[in-house]
Write an enzyme that holds these catalytic residues in place. Structure first.
Site, PDB file in Angstrom:
ATOM      1  N   CYS A 351      17.551  74.265  32.980  1.00  0.00           N
ATOM      2  CA  CYS A 351      16.785  74.224  33.913  1.00  0.00           C
ATOM      3  C   CYS A 351      16.505  75.595  34.365  1.00  0.00           C
ATOM      4  O   CYS A 351      15.294  76.005  34.736  1.00  0.00           O
ATOM      5  CB  CYS A 351      17.254  73.282  34.983  1.00  0.00           C
ATOM      6  SG  CYS A 351      18.858  73.211  35.433  1.00  0.00           S
ATOM      7  N   ARG A 380      29.787  72.988  28.089  1.00  0.00           N
ATOM      8  CA  ARG A 380      30.606  72.671  29.024  1.00  0.00           C
ATOM      9  C   ARG A 380      32.071  72.792  29.013  1.00  0.00           C
ATOM     10  O   ARG A 380      32.494  72.382  28.017  1.00  0.00           O
ATOM     11  CB  ARG A 380      30.262  71.273  29.295  1.00  0.00           C
ATOM     12  CG  ARG A 380      28.893  70.882  29.542  1.00  0.00           C
ATOM     13  CD  ARG A 380      28.100  71.360  31.048  1.00  0.00           C
ATOM     14  NE  ARG A 380      26.795  70.951  30.944  1.00  0.00           N
ATOM     15  CZ  ARG A 380      26.246  69.827  31.359  1.00  0.00           C
ATOM     16  NH1 ARG A 380      26.876  68.733  31.429  1.00  0.00           N
ATOM     17  NH2 ARG A 380      24.866  69.725  31.147  1.00  0.00           N
ATOM     18  N   GLN A 398      20.768  68.750  24.315  1.00  0.00           N
ATOM     19  CA  GLN A 398      20.048  67.953  25.261  1.00  0.00           C
ATOM     20  C   GLN A 398      18.651  67.809  24.842  1.00  0.00           C
ATOM     21  O   GLN A 398      17.928  68.997  24.749  1.00  0.00           O
ATOM     22  CB  GLN A 398      20.226  68.292  26.912  1.00  0.00           C
ATOM     23  CG  GLN A 398      21.562  68.161  27.465  1.00  0.00           C
ATOM     24  CD  GLN A 398      21.466  68.398  28.859  1.00  0.00           C
ATOM     25  OE1 GLN A 398      21.097  69.899  29.144  1.00  0.00           O
ATOM     26  NE2 GLN A 398      21.989  67.860  29.754  1.00  0.00           N
ATOM     27  N   HIS A 402      11.687  69.173  32.149  1.00  0.00           N
ATOM     28  CA  HIS A 402      11.712  69.419  33.428  1.00  0.00           C
ATOM     29  C   HIS A 402       9.982  69.292  33.811  1.00  0.00           C
ATOM     30  O   HIS A 402       9.237  70.013  33.425  1.00  0.00           O
ATOM     31  CB  HIS A 402      11.976  70.839  33.872  1.00  0.00           C
ATOM     32  CG  HIS A 402      13.555  70.821  33.848  1.00  0.00           C
ATOM     33  ND1 HIS A 402      14.276  71.478  32.462  1.00  0.00           N
ATOM     34  CD2 HIS A 402      14.689  70.759  34.467  1.00  0.00           C
ATOM     35  CE1 HIS A 402      15.530  71.511  32.438  1.00  0.00           C
ATOM     36  NE2 HIS A 402      15.777  70.917  33.853  1.00  0.00           N
ATOM     37  N   LYS A 485      19.666  61.307  41.657  1.00  0.00           N
ATOM     38  CA  LYS A 485      19.295  61.042  40.564  1.00  0.00           C
ATOM     39  C   LYS A 485      19.347  59.475  40.327  1.00  0.00           C
ATOM     40  O   LYS A 485      20.268  58.704  40.660  1.00  0.00           O
ATOM     41  CB  LYS A 485      20.278  61.817  39.428  1.00  0.00           C
ATOM     42  CG  LYS A 485      21.622  61.279  39.478  1.00  0.00           C
ATOM     43  CD  LYS A 485      22.488  61.851  38.543  1.00  0.00           C
ATOM     44  CE  LYS A 485      23.938  61.797  38.485  1.00  0.00           C
ATOM     45  NZ  LYS A 485      24.846  62.250  37.524  1.00  0.00           N
ATOM     46  N   HIS A 533      13.966  66.949  37.062  1.00  0.00           N
ATOM     47  CA  HIS A 533      14.805  66.937  35.507  1.00  0.00           C
ATOM     48  C   HIS A 533      14.953  65.680  34.944  1.00  0.00           C
ATOM     49  O   HIS A 533      15.001  64.556  35.845  1.00  0.00           O
ATOM     50  CB  HIS A 533      16.360  67.413  35.995  1.00  0.00           C
ATOM     51  CG  HIS A 533      16.570  68.589  36.963  1.00  0.00           C
ATOM     52  ND1 HIS A 533      17.304  69.807  36.271  1.00  0.00           N
ATOM     53  CD2 HIS A 533      16.152  69.071  38.299  1.00  0.00           C
ATOM     54  CE1 HIS A 533      17.117  70.674  37.492  1.00  0.00           C
ATOM     55  NE2 HIS A 533      16.411  70.157  38.384  1.00  0.00           N
TER      56      HIS A 533
END
Length: 660
Positions: A351, A380, A398, A402, A485, A533
């Site tokens: 993002c 990560r 991923q 966005h 979310k 997102h």
């Protein structure tokens, strides 16, 4: 006489009435909810109490059953290993565990002995009896239990979250709350064993219907690698023998479907030590599945109005301070890299870079919604103990997007994204799911933004989730630091739940304090967009791991690495099948011919082991007739199928994306 409410019905009871007396004729009730608290059936009721029964097969009842069984296990361990010191023993999903400090690790033979001793304790019908105790008396009584003494010390010093993590189920209350010990009493009233515990528990050990011990493993005290390594025994307990058997069958089925084992057997991917933990590599067959997934979802994104972009794997550290990732998510990022005297970071999210694309030139309201999408590879810094095959990795791609919208457009865009996400799940054969709405809690250090912004964002997501017609489950405190979310929780073929894609409402990153994103409104003023997102797979690696287990490696034809294999009855029939393969390949069909020296039946078994959807078998009669024997991986077979018919069946199955 005291007046109480029993399941919302008023009732007068005698002074001193215990909860068990209300439900004496209902054997499946093993505890009571009094107000907002769970209580033992021995709890004495007071005037004005509101009482609800807790049955053994309810979520609360299962936790009580499993926690009580953990106590029985700890008692059995100390009966057999008197020098064992007690850690903690909470209920967990589908079971329980208890940690012990012992001189030697437990071996399978020990678990057999412990389980046998537990059965004797259960048969004795020992009573779980609660008594309150102050800190000093507890220290004196538990002087030989150093880990319990540590928990008592934490009671008045630890933050609530730290204490819950350290002592869940161990009976230690935060602040000035009192302590309690549960004694296991024999039928003559003598004490057999006891443990510091908050409870509640079953009335007696005889109320444990079915259990088994599963395994032992090493575990650091309080989950800290700096602490001593203890021995943890895992077990499971269920309301009936049938429920236990069903659970054990599910475990066996899960092991059969384990994507790590199937990845090796089907030659899809591997996890080389030379590369590092949590960093998978895809082999050619796994690469086929990954490419099909990416190609399909890329095409769907474009159809849904997204524009494809690309961003680098690393960026200057300052970018992630601007986004808030380092202050709020820093523990999940890899350490800094020194490049030319400047600190860079591997990106954990895409993002921040998408925000820079939005900000690269002036934007008009006419461009909104502006939808950016990429397969961005992120990293990560997961702890080694949680890495698990493809479903928990350190490096993954991923399908990250966005959407930049006006505040008025936000509800419709969230709905658009959620509908898109659910349609993709159905395309991949996962049509059993529910939604989880993750919101903010009161921890000010975990979330940014005003109460008003959070209230608005949460209401938008809640309204869209409710209108979807899909079950919605609340998740307080589970929001991202920048906004609430919706996550899709999908159930696989054997009923396990996996978190898949997410839609997140973000009012923070566009702010002047972050990326200062703007668009020109119809009246000529500069306004802040809302950023939404979304990730449909979440992680391609994770999604593939879930699909492998969902299908047990038997992918629908459109995803199968090899869709068709030609099997000649004898060597002289191979050329016929090679000619057929030459017709199929230009149609995009992934086909091989097994011309090995193995016998035909062995070739069929090999194809079934490799879970290839279609086998085309050819012998003398087939060659003469221009046909094949058409065999499915299920074993179903139809002989003398004309070639054109066989080709049509294959093409139709692939294009329909259905399982065969």
């Amino acid at each position: 006489m005291p007046e109480i409410q029993v399941e919302n019905e008023p009732r007068s009871v005698e002074p001193g009435t215990r909860a068990w007396q209300l439900f004496a004729d209902t054997p499946e009730v093993i505890a009571a909810r009094v107000g907002d608290e769970l209580k033992d059936l021995a709890h004495e009721l007071a005037d004005g109490d509101a009482v609800e029964p807790v049955t053994i097969d309810s979520p609360d009842g299962l936790n009580i059953l499993r926690h009580s069984t953990a106590h029985v296990m700890a008692q059995a361990v100390q009966d057999l290993f008197p020098d064992a010191r007690l850690g903690i023993g909470p209920p967990i999903t589908d079971g329980f565990y208890y940690d012990f400090d012992v001189a030697e690790p437990f071996v399978p033979e020990d678990l057999v002995k412990i389980e046998s001793r537990m059965k004797k304790i259960i048969k004795e019908g020992q009573k779980f009896d609660r008594r309150e105790i102050d800190d000093d008396a507890a220290r004196a009584e538990l002087a030989d239990e150093p880990y319990k003494l540590e928990l008592i010390g934490l009671k008045s010093t630890a933050a609530p979250g730290d204490l819950q993590n350290a002592a869940e189920g161990a009976g230690v209350e935060v602040g000035d709350g009192g302590l309690s010990i549960y004694d296991n009493l024999k039928r003559d009233g003598s004490r057999a064993w006891g443990d510091l515990c908050r409870g509640p528990h079953l009335p007696t050990t005889k109320r444990i219907p079915a259990f088994t011990l599963m395994r032992s493993a090493a575990a650091y005290w309080r989950g800290d690698e700096k602490n001593k390594q203890l021995q943890r025994i895992y077990g499971t307990a269920w309301p009936t023998k049938e429920a236990l058997d069903d659970h054990l069958h599910r475990i066996e089925e899960a092991q059969r479907r384990d994507h790590r084992r199937l990845g090796t057997e089907l030659d899809l991917y591997s996890f080389p030590d030379e590369i590092g933990s949590g960093l998978p590599v895809f082999h050619p067959k796994g690469g086929v599945i990954k490419r099909e997934m990416e190609d399909y979802v890329r095409r769907r994104h474009i159809e849904e109005g997204f524009e494809y972009v690309g961003t680098p794997h690393v960026a200057k550290e300052e970018l992630f301070y601007t986004s808030g990732h380092l202050p709020y998510y820093g523990e999940g990022m890899f350490p800094a890299l020194d490049l030319d005297g400047m600190d860079y970071r591997l990106k954990a999210m895409n993002c921040p870079m998408h925000n820079l694309i939005f900000r690269s030139r002036q934007r008009s309201y006419r461009e909104l919604p502006l939808r950016l999408f990429e397969f961005g590879h992120v990293y990560r810094n997961e702890k080694s103990g949680v890495i698990h095959g493809l479903t928990r990795v350190r490096g993954f791609a991923q399908d990250d997007s966005h959407s930049y919208v006006t505040p008025e457009q936000a509800p419709s865009e969230v709905k658009h994204l959620l509908d898109f996400m659910l349609s993709l799940l159905r395309d991949f054969g996962m049509d059993d799911y529910y939604l989880e709405l993750s919101t903010r809690d009161d921890r000010a250090d975990k979330f940014i933004g005003s109460d008003e912004e959070w209230e608005l964002a949460t209401q938008v997501l809640a309204d869209v989730a409710a209108s979807s017609g899909v079950e919605v489950v609340p998740d307080p405190g589970g929001a991202a630091y920048y906004g609430p979310k919706i996550s899709v929780q999908a159930r696989d073929a054997i009923g396990r739940t996996w978190q898949m894609g997410t839609v997140q409402y973000d009012f923070n990153m566009p702010s002047a304090e972050r990326f200062d994103l703007e668009y020109i409104a119809p009246d000529g003023t500069r306004q802040k967009p809302v950023m939404i997102h979304s990730a449909k797979f979440g992680s391609i690696e994770r999604f593939m791991g879930v699909l492998v287990e969902h299908y047990a490696g038997a992918f629908p034809p459109w995803l199968a690495p090899v869709q068709v294999v030609g099997i000649p009855v004898a060597e002289r029939h191979a050329d016929y099948l090679y000619e057929l393969a030459a017709r199929l390949k230009p149609m995009g069909i992934r086909v091989e011919v097994d011309a090995s020296d193995e016998r035909m039946q062995k070739k069929i078994r090999t194809a079934q082991t490799q879970k290839i959807p279609f086998m085309l078998i050819a012998g003398d009669n087939d060659v003469e007739a221009g046909a094949v024997s058409f065999r499915y991986r299920s074993g179903e077979q139809e002989n003398e199928v004309p070639l054109e018919d066989a080709i049509s069946r294959i093409v139709e199955a692939i294009e329909s994306r259905v399982q065969v």
